[in-house]
Write a protein that holds these residues in place. Structure first.
Motif, PDB file in Angstrom:
ATOM      1  N   PRO A 243       0.847  -1.200   0.000  1.00 21.11           N
ATOM      2  CA  PRO A 243       0.000   0.000   0.000  1.00 21.11           C
ATOM      3  C   PRO A 243       0.881   1.248   0.000  1.00 21.11           C
ATOM      4  O   PRO A 243       1.999   1.239   0.519  1.00 21.11           O
ATOM      5  CB  PRO A 243      -0.773  -0.108   1.305  1.00 21.11           C
ATOM      6  CG  PRO A 243      -0.545  -1.478   1.810  1.00 21.11           C
ATOM      7  CD  PRO A 243       0.741  -1.954   1.239  1.00 21.11           C
ATOM      8  N   SER A 246      -0.875   8.461  -0.222  1.00 18.66           N
ATOM      9  CA  SER A 246      -0.803   9.541  -1.214  1.00 18.66           C
ATOM     10  C   SER A 246      -1.683  10.685  -0.723  1.00 18.66           C
ATOM     11  O   SER A 246      -2.913  10.550  -0.699  1.00 18.66           O
ATOM     12  CB  SER A 246      -1.273   9.054  -2.574  1.00 18.66           C
ATOM     13  OG  SER A 246      -1.248  10.106  -3.502  1.00 18.66           O
ATOM     14  N   THR A 268      -5.081   9.207   2.953  1.00 24.85           N
ATOM     15  CA  THR A 268      -5.481   8.408   1.789  1.00 24.85           C
ATOM     16  C   THR A 268      -4.330   7.478   1.400  1.00 24.85           C
ATOM     17  O   THR A 268      -3.178   7.908   1.348  1.00 24.85           O
ATOM     18  CB  THR A 268      -5.818   9.318   0.593  1.00 24.85           C
ATOM     19  OG1 THR A 268      -6.797  10.258   1.021  1.00 24.85           O
ATOM     20  CG2 THR A 268      -6.345   8.506  -0.569  1.00 24.85           C
ATOM     21  N   ASN A 270      -3.432   3.911  -1.255  1.00 22.08           N
ATOM     22  CA  ASN A 270      -3.879   3.074  -2.360  1.00 22.08           C
ATOM     23  C   ASN A 270      -2.997   1.826  -2.463  1.00 22.08           C
ATOM     24  O   ASN A 270      -1.850   1.814  -2.035  1.00 22.08           O
ATOM     25  CB  ASN A 270      -3.799   3.838  -3.692  1.00 22.08           C
ATOM     26  CG  ASN A 270      -4.866   4.911  -3.765  1.00 22.08           C
ATOM     27  OD1 ASN A 270      -6.051   4.611  -3.795  1.00 22.08           O
ATOM     28  ND2 ASN A 270      -4.436   6.168  -3.733  1.00 22.08           N
ATOM     29  N   ASP A 271      -3.584   0.803  -3.062  1.00 22.09           N
ATOM     30  CA  ASP A 271      -2.844  -0.437  -3.286  1.00 22.09           C
ATOM     31  C   ASP A 271      -3.176  -0.885  -4.701  1.00 22.09           C
ATOM     32  O   ASP A 271      -4.336  -0.995  -5.078  1.00 22.09           O
ATOM     33  CB  ASP A 271      -3.269  -1.493  -2.262  1.00 22.09           C
ATOM     34  CG  ASP A 271      -2.415  -2.743  -2.342  1.00 22.09           C
ATOM     35  OD1 ASP A 271      -1.862  -3.138  -1.310  1.00 22.09           O
ATOM     36  OD2 ASP A 271      -2.303  -3.333  -3.451  1.00 22.09           O
ATOM     37  N   GLU A 274      -5.670  -6.077  -6.288  1.00 22.73           N
ATOM     38  CA  GLU A 274      -7.127  -6.049  -6.335  1.00 22.73           C
ATOM     39  C   GLU A 274      -7.706  -6.931  -5.245  1.00 22.73           C
ATOM     40  O   GLU A 274      -7.006  -7.750  -4.639  1.00 22.73           O
ATOM     41  CB  GLU A 274      -7.634  -6.482  -7.707  1.00 22.73           C
ATOM     42  CG  GLU A 274      -7.412  -7.955  -8.004  1.00 22.73           C
ATOM     43  CD  GLU A 274      -8.147  -8.433  -9.242  1.00 22.73           C
ATOM     44  OE1 GLU A 274      -8.890  -7.633  -9.834  1.00 22.73           O
ATOM     45  OE2 GLU A 274      -7.975  -9.607  -9.598  1.00 22.73           O
ATOM     46  N   ALA A 278      -5.975  -5.689  -1.898  1.00 26.58           N
ATOM     47  CA  ALA A 278      -5.976  -4.224  -1.833  1.00 26.58           C
ATOM     48  C   ALA A 278      -6.881  -3.712  -0.714  1.00 26.58           C
ATOM     49  O   ALA A 278      -7.161  -2.527  -0.641  1.00 26.58           O
ATOM     50  CB  ALA A 278      -6.411  -3.646  -3.178  1.00 26.58           C
ATOM     51  N   LYS A 302      -9.822   3.389   2.594  1.00 28.93           N
ATOM     52  CA  LYS A 302      -8.509   3.981   2.406  1.00 28.93           C
ATOM     53  C   LYS A 302      -8.430   5.327   3.133  1.00 28.93           C
ATOM     54  O   LYS A 302      -7.584   6.159   2.816  1.00 28.93           O
ATOM     55  CB  LYS A 302      -8.216   4.152   0.924  1.00 28.93           C
ATOM     56  CG  LYS A 302      -8.148   2.830   0.168  1.00 28.93           C
ATOM     57  CD  LYS A 302      -7.822   3.035  -1.272  1.00 28.93           C
ATOM     58  CE  LYS A 302      -7.664   1.714  -2.017  1.00 28.93           C
ATOM     59  NZ  LYS A 302      -8.940   0.983  -2.124  1.00 28.93           N
TER      60      LYS A 302
END
Ligand SMILES: [Ca+2]
Ligand SMILES: [Ca+2]
Ligand SMILES: [Ca+2]
Ligand SMILES: [Ca+2]
Length: 325
Positions: A243, A246, A268, A270-271, A274, A278, A302
């Protein structure tokens, strides 16, 4: 021959005469085929009435006794709807367009017969091999093939096998497989001998989640014939991405007299993977004032919420992934 007659006188006198003896023929000789058994070939592609070849026979008698005609005694394979024989010339011709895929060999017994009273006969076997013409396109067993491959799988790993048939033979059913899509062709190999689709280059699911392309089978005939099918390959995820926050730096201020239970900031992350790979949960790696600052772990979200009282200096935060078990 010459005949001589002579008297018995003291001085013999003689005379000669020439006599001609004509031996009339009787039909005592059989027709003889020039070459037996006969082996001929003909392409399945030629039109009806094409000359295949001819049989010949001689008969040592004369006139009608030596006049040979031909007829089909019987077919061992095939029939007169496909092969015909000219009685006087011995020419064998196609009666229709032949189909090698239906019958590739005609065998018939031909009889040669002279014209004498009480005709004499001989027989010969004729084999006519039908040569292949590339009149059948390859066919795939399905209009759509579906497969999966796990990302990062090593080159050479099989994904799926297509089934191809071509009714022709030799070069005319020699298949070459090709992948029309440029991206798919970089990552997926199609083996023209085994018809196996395999990994050519390890695939990154975070770049390509699926390949859908047209697979073409081309035979080696002249002219070549082709068939196409659609292949859909889904790339399965591996948890190969960490992860990422950002942005990676957050700075917040709150009023000195602010109320409790206020959101200081929302983070925030993100990964690139899927599904569960994630799904993110959040946790402090360091929190010197747990009585002051709390964290909404908000599993699967997130976003990070920090609920705060006053007076704090700084936080260090890490995100943990949820690991599928
Ligand atoms: Ca004869
Ligand atoms: Ca053919
Ligand atoms: Ca073919
Ligand atoms: Ca991944």
């Amino acid at each position: 021959m010459t005949l001589k007659i002579e008297d018995n006188g003291l001085t013999p006198r003689s005379a000669t005469i020439t006599a001609t003896v004509t031996i009339s023929d009787i039909n005592d000789k059989l027709p003889i085929f020039q070459s037996t058994p006969y082996t001929f070939t003909v392409s399945e592609h030629v039109p009806a009435s094409t000359l295949i070849d001819r049989v010949t026979a001689t008969d040592a008698d004369i006139n009608l006794n030596g006049a040979v005609t031909f007829e089909v005694a019987y077919f061992i394979t095939g029939d007169s709807n496909h092969i015909t024989l000219d009685a006087s010339s011995g020419a064998l011709t196609t009666a229709t367009t032949l189909d090698r895929e239906a019958m590739d060999l005609y065998v018939l017994v031909i009889r040669a017969k002279d014209g004498g009273a009480g005709p004499l006969t001989a027989t010969a076997t004729v084999s006519i091999r039908v040569l292949d013409y590339n009149d059948n396109a390859p066919t795939f067993s399905s209009a759509l093939y579906v497969g999966t491959v796990t990302e990062n799988t090593v080159a050479g790993t099989s994904i799926l096998t297509v089934v191809i048939d071509d009714l022709d033979i030799d070069n005319n059913d020699g298949i070459t497989l090709s992948i029309s899509d440029t991206n798919a062709d970089m990552y997926i190999a199609a083996d023209s001998t085994t018809y196996v689709l395999s990994v050519k280059t390890p695939i990154d699911r975070e770049v390509f989640t699926q390949f859908e392309f047209v697979l073409t089978a081309t035979d080696a005939g002249t002219p070549a014939l082709t068939a196409t099918t659609t292949v859909r390959i889904t790339v399965l995820d591996v948890n190969d991405n960490e992860p990422l926050f950002s942005p990676t730096f957050y700075s917040s201020e709150i009023a000195y007299n602010d109320d409790c239970q206020v959101t200081i900031t929302t983070l925030t992350a993100n990964d690139a993977d899927e599904s569960v790979n994630a799904d993110l949960t959040f946790a402090f790696t360091q929190n010197d004032n747990p009585e002051l600052f709390s964290l909404n772990t908000n599993t699967g979200s997130k976003h990070l919420f920090i609920l705060a009282f006053l007076n704090f200096n700084s936080l260090a935060i890490i995100i943990h992934e949820t690991i599928e078990t």
